[in-house]
Design an enzyme around this catalytic site. Structure first.
Site, PDB file in Angstrom:
ATOM      1  CD  GLU A  35      -2.548   1.751   0.129  1.00 38.90           C
ATOM      2  OE1 GLU A  35      -3.287   0.735  -0.283  1.00 38.90           O
ATOM      3  OE2 GLU A  35      -2.302   2.662  -0.221  1.00 38.90           O
ATOM      4  CB  THR A  42     -10.977   5.117  -2.314  1.00 35.37           C
ATOM      5  OG1 THR A  42     -10.047   5.043  -3.070  1.00 35.37           O
ATOM      6  CG2 THR A  42     -11.977   6.312  -2.537  1.00 35.37           C
ATOM      7  CB  CYS A  43     -14.057   2.527   1.065  1.00 32.26           C
ATOM      8  SG  CYS A  43     -15.564   2.373   2.329  1.00 32.26           S
ATOM      9  CB  CYS A  48     -17.787   4.865   1.961  1.00 34.63           C
ATOM     10  SG  CYS A  48     -17.129   4.176   0.624  1.00 34.63           S
ATOM     11  CE  LYS A  51     -20.786   9.063   1.192  1.00 33.82           C
ATOM     12  NZ  LYS A  51     -20.635   8.623  -0.351  1.00 33.82           N
ATOM     13  CB  ALA A 115       4.053  -2.796  -5.328  1.00 35.60           C
ATOM     14  CE1 TYR A 179     -20.453   8.083  -4.351  1.00 33.09           C
ATOM     15  CE2 TYR A 179     -20.411   7.423  -6.793  1.00 33.09           C
ATOM     16  CZ  TYR A 179     -19.774   7.281  -5.621  1.00 33.09           C
ATOM     17  OH  TYR A 179     -18.734   6.711  -5.029  1.00 33.09           O
ATOM     18  CD  GLU A 183     -22.851  10.473  -1.884  1.00 31.16           C
ATOM     19  OE1 GLU A 183     -23.537   9.724  -1.839  1.00 31.16           O
ATOM     20  OE2 GLU A 183     -21.472  10.743  -1.889  1.00 31.16           O
ATOM     21  CG  HIS A 437     -49.819   2.756   9.551  1.00 29.01           C
ATOM     22  ND1 HIS A 437     -49.736   3.843   8.201  1.00 29.01           N
ATOM     23  CD2 HIS A 437     -50.513   3.447  10.189  1.00 29.01           C
ATOM     24  CE1 HIS A 437     -50.609   4.782   8.498  1.00 29.01           C
ATOM     25  NE2 HIS A 437     -51.014   4.734   9.762  1.00 29.01           N
ATOM     26  CD  GLU A 442     -47.705   2.937   5.596  1.00 26.93           C
ATOM     27  OE1 GLU A 442     -48.842   2.403   5.662  1.00 26.93           O
ATOM     28  OE2 GLU A 442     -47.556   3.854   6.445  1.00 26.93           O
TER      29      GLU A 442
HETATM   30  C1  LIG Z   1     -15.838  10.630  -2.071  1.00 25.92           C
HETATM   31  C2  LIG Z   1     -16.016   9.241  -2.326  1.00 25.92           C
HETATM   32  C3  LIG Z   1     -17.287   8.734  -1.787  1.00 25.92           C
HETATM   33  C4  LIG Z   1     -17.664   7.339  -1.629  1.00 25.92           C
HETATM   34  N1  LIG Z   1     -18.774   7.185  -1.473  1.00 25.92           N
HETATM   35  C5  LIG Z   1     -19.157   5.720  -1.525  1.00 25.92           C
HETATM   36  C6  LIG Z   1     -20.428   5.164  -0.950  1.00 25.92           C
HETATM   37  O1  LIG Z   1     -21.105   5.837  -0.124  1.00 25.92           O
HETATM   38  N2  LIG Z   1     -20.735   3.928  -1.028  1.00 25.92           N
HETATM   39  C7  LIG Z   1     -19.745   2.786  -1.739  1.00 25.92           C
HETATM   40  O2  LIG Z   1     -20.173   1.756  -2.064  1.00 25.92           O
HETATM   41  N3  LIG Z   1     -18.818   3.491  -2.464  1.00 25.92           N
HETATM   42  C8  LIG Z   1     -18.107   4.869  -2.400  1.00 25.92           C
HETATM   43  N4  LIG Z   1     -17.324   5.208  -2.923  1.00 25.92           N
HETATM   44  C9  LIG Z   1     -16.610   4.317  -3.739  1.00 25.92           C
HETATM   45  C10 LIG Z   1     -15.611   3.500  -2.916  1.00 25.92           C
HETATM   46  O3  LIG Z   1     -14.678   3.892  -2.022  1.00 25.92           O
HETATM   47  C11 LIG Z   1     -14.715   2.551  -3.881  1.00 25.92           C
HETATM   48  O4  LIG Z   1     -15.393   1.827  -5.021  1.00 25.92           O
HETATM   49  C12 LIG Z   1     -13.815   1.482  -3.338  1.00 25.92           C
HETATM   50  O5  LIG Z   1     -13.065   1.853  -2.401  1.00 25.92           O
HETATM   51  C13 LIG Z   1     -12.998   0.692  -4.339  1.00 25.92           C
HETATM   52  O6  LIG Z   1     -12.328  -0.175  -3.690  1.00 25.92           O
HETATM   53  P1  LIG Z   1     -10.946  -0.698  -4.254  1.00 25.92           P
HETATM   54  O7  LIG Z   1     -10.425  -1.855  -3.321  1.00 25.92           O
HETATM   55  O8  LIG Z   1     -11.170  -1.045  -5.679  1.00 25.92           O
HETATM   56  O9  LIG Z   1      -9.926   0.344  -4.459  1.00 25.92           O
HETATM   57  P2  LIG Z   1      -9.428   1.569  -3.273  1.00 25.92           P
HETATM   58  O10 LIG Z   1     -10.325   1.471  -2.087  1.00 25.92           O
HETATM   59  O11 LIG Z   1      -9.266   2.770  -3.906  1.00 25.92           O
HETATM   60  O12 LIG Z   1      -7.939   1.059  -2.784  1.00 25.92           O
HETATM   61  C14 LIG Z   1      -7.034   1.088  -3.714  1.00 25.92           C
HETATM   62  C15 LIG Z   1      -5.695   1.135  -2.859  1.00 25.92           C
HETATM   63  O13 LIG Z   1      -4.468   0.885  -3.887  1.00 25.92           O
HETATM   64  C16 LIG Z   1      -3.456   1.671  -3.367  1.00 25.92           C
HETATM   65  N5  LIG Z   1      -2.496   1.857  -4.617  1.00 25.92           N
HETATM   66  C17 LIG Z   1      -2.775   2.416  -5.885  1.00 25.92           C
HETATM   67  N6  LIG Z   1      -1.928   2.141  -6.707  1.00 25.92           N
HETATM   68  C18 LIG Z   1      -0.851   1.449  -5.625  1.00 25.92           C
HETATM   69  C19 LIG Z   1       0.524   0.836  -6.251  1.00 25.92           C
HETATM   70  N7  LIG Z   1       0.963   0.970  -7.405  1.00 25.92           N
HETATM   71  N8  LIG Z   1       1.254   0.362  -5.322  1.00 25.92           N
HETATM   72  C20 LIG Z   1       0.615   0.157  -3.707  1.00 25.92           C
HETATM   73  N9  LIG Z   1      -0.647   0.813  -3.391  1.00 25.92           N
HETATM   74  C21 LIG Z   1      -1.417   1.233  -4.410  1.00 25.92           C
HETATM   75  C22 LIG Z   1      -4.300   3.091  -3.055  1.00 25.92           C
HETATM   76  O14 LIG Z   1      -3.542   4.201  -2.294  1.00 25.92           O
HETATM   77  C23 LIG Z   1      -5.458   2.670  -2.404  1.00 25.92           C
HETATM   78  O15 LIG Z   1      -5.157   2.529  -0.973  1.00 25.92           O
HETATM   79  C24 LIG Z   1     -16.893   6.316  -2.704  1.00 25.92           C
HETATM   80  C25 LIG Z   1     -15.767   7.088  -3.183  1.00 25.92           C
HETATM   81  C26 LIG Z   1     -15.252   8.321  -3.338  1.00 25.92           C
HETATM   82  C27 LIG Z   1     -14.241   8.972  -3.755  1.00 25.92           C
END
Ligand SMILES: Cc1cc2nc3c(=O)[nH]c(=O)nc-3n(C[C@H](O)[C@H](O)[C@H](O)COP(=O)(O)OP(=O)(O)OC[C@H]3O[C@@H](n4cnc5c(N)ncnc54)[C@H](O)[C@@H]3O)c2cc1C
Length: 460
Positions: A35, A42-43, A48, A51, A115, A179, A183, A437, A442
């Site tokens: 990582e 992201t989440c 998520c 947010k 990586a 979205y 939001e 109700h 409902e």
């Molecule tokens: C503002 C916002 C609000 C959201 N709200 C919602 C919601 O309410 N509900 C919902 O279901 N989804 C939501 N999402 C979407 C959700 O966050 C993503 O769909 C989810 O996190 C995707 O998971 P993932 O494992 O694919 O990638 P990520 O969670 O993005 O994880 C990828 C990871 O890989 C790491 N990385 C990238 N490249 C490299 C590399 N070369 N070497 C090492 N590490 C690396 C990154 O740093 C990151 O930590 C939201 C997204 C955002 C931006």
């Protein structure tokens, strides 16, 4: 860890990567996860979770106002942005630690490094170390898309920075209609900012049911959000402590922050996947089969980097299914159909299944049931807001193929309605369920009158 000891190398410790790593380790695989930022992805770190915490904060504004109608007397509430952000950051740090601990307890080795692929069989860490695992899982997620370059783009923030602002902007212009844009418009509006939302399309939330889009827009406008469609920001100028955003029609807005939420793009830059023979989709996502396998048999990809349905539960399910398939001897395809989803706008949106337009195109004969009403809680509060419910029904089979809700707790309701839609429940079965109700939900089982019966030439 010597290279021969690694069965699985996961690139990216986000929602999907963490789940895949944990489950694979549970099957006895020797797993390494890299990582480059913070564990949780992201989440947890910038999506998520933070947010939703800001959404909760923003909703107190209505609660304080509405309480008066129920007899509560409150002195004028005050809001402290710095306090909220500090508390939010503490909670995110707690979750990050919980994710790291869960990985370590499962026996996964975490490497805090970027990586990339050296070649199809070798992963290289930023310190130069090279590892040759049996399997490689690309779980690198996505990143905000900046849009075409415009003068002054350096002054624009994305959702990443919005979570760390030093102070609450008194006026903010947000460009985007998806979205994340709606939001954040709701969050800043609730917390007291003057919000302008600019979107180049004809209406916000492209891809959602047209009635949902119209209803949400009207409700957001009632709350004082200035929504401008059919225009784009063409430049941003910095003038002392403010910014002037000029739109395509030359109208100009002086604000304290300009934020772009124009969509997200797969994180593949510099990974050197193409040199290893990994193929991409037309949307620049890593192309995979139903088992998350790429065009290179020992390289898999899950979650947002595949750019299909970019949601946390999808990435988690992809990751789990990958581990079951490759290390658990249980080949598990992931079903990406009828995924329920929520938009934590104000008011909230929850949807599952087909929109009216999609159903008409695919099925031909469609019945529509819909209703709009003032939720009961708003009566004494005196708040001018309406909820909206819509069921899209296949007229030939009576099956409910789409459910669309706008209103308080729509996200909670759609999780449950999603079960019925996924189970292929018919409208008659919905109607056979006794109503709870008095609730808003409902309406799901009491809509008797068809609003529309549509008959068209089906596409399939
Ligand atoms: C503002 C916002 C609000 C959201 N709200 C919602 C919601 O309410 N509900 C919902 O279901 N989804 C939501 N999402 C979407 C959700 O966050 C993503 O769909 C989810 O996190 C995707 O998971 P993932 O494992 O694919 O990638 P990520 O969670 O993005 O994880 C990828 C990871 O890989 C790491 N990385 C990238 N490249 C490299 C590399 N070369 N070497 C090492 N590490 C690396 C990154 O740093 C990151 O930590 C939201 C997204 C955002 C931006």
């Amino acid at each position: 860890m010597p290279d021969r000891d690694v069965d699985l190398f996961v690139i990216g410790a986000g929602s999907g990567g963490v789940r895949a790593a944990r489950i694979a380790a549970g099957y006895g695989a020797r797993v390494l996860i890299a990582e480059e930022n913070r564990v949780g992805g992201t989440c947890v770190i910038r999506g998520c979770v933070p947010k939703k915490l800001l959404v909760y904060a923003a909703r107190y504004a209505d609660d304080f106002q509405d309480a008066a109608g129920y007899g509560w007397g409150l002195s004028t509430p005050t809001f402290d942005w710095a306090h909220l952000i500090a508390n939010k950051d503490r909670e995110i740090a707690r979750l990050e630690l919980a994710y790291s601990t869960a990985l370590e307890r499962a026996g996964v080795t975490i490497v805090k490094s970027r990586a990339v692929l050296e070649d199809a069989n070798t992963v290289r860490l930023s310190g130069g170390e090279k590892i040759r695992p049996k399997y490689i899982l690309i779980a690198t997620g996505g990143a905000p898309w900046n849009g075409p370059e415009i003068p002054g783009f350096e002054h624009v923030i994305s959702s990443n920075e919005a979570f760390h602002l030093q102070e609450l902007p008194s006026r903010i212009l947000i460009q985007g209609g998806g979205y994340i844009a709606v939001e954040f418009a709701g969050i800043f509006n609730g917390l007291g900012s003057e919000v302008t939302l600019v979107y180049r399309g004809e209406n916000i939330l492209r891809g959602f049911d047209n009635d949902v889009r119209a209803h949400l827009r009207a409700e957001m406008e009632k709350r004082g959000i200035n929504i401008i469609c059919g225009k784009i920001v063409k430049s941003v100028q910095c003038t002392q402590d403010t910014f002037t955003a000029t739109l395509s029609d030359n109208s100009a807005f002086e604000v304290n922050k300009v934020m772009f939420a124009l969509g997200r793009w797969p994180n593949v830059t510099g990974l050197r996947l193409e040199d290893s023979g990994v193929q991409f989709t037309r949307k620049d996502g890593v192309a995979v089969n139903d088992f998350s396998q790429t065009s290179v048999p020992h390289i898999y990809a899950i979650g947002d980097v595949t750019n299909r349905i970019n949601l946390t539960p999808v990435a988690v399910r992809d990751g789990h299914a990958f581990a079951d398939t490759v290390f658990g001897n249980k080949p598990t395809p992931v079903d990406h159909k009828e995924v329920p989803t929520a938009v934590f706008s104000e008011p909230e949106v929850g949807v599952v299944g087909l929109t009216e337009a999609e159903a008409c195109e695919r099925l031909g004969r469609v019945d529509i049931y819909k209703t709009s009403f003032r939720p009961m809680k708003m009566s004494l509060a005196g708040r001018d807001t309406r909820a909206f419910f819509k069921l899209v029904v296949d007229a030939r089979t009576d099956r409910v193929v789409g459910c669309h809700i706008v209103g308080p707790d729509a996200g909670e309701m759609i999780q449950l309605a999603g079960i019925a839609v996924k189970m292929k429940a018919t409208k008659a079965q919905f109607d056979s369920v006794m109503a709870v109700h008095p609730t808003a939900a409902e309406e799901l089982v009491t809509m008797r009158e068809k609003a529309l019966s549509i008959e068209r030439q089906a596409a399939e």
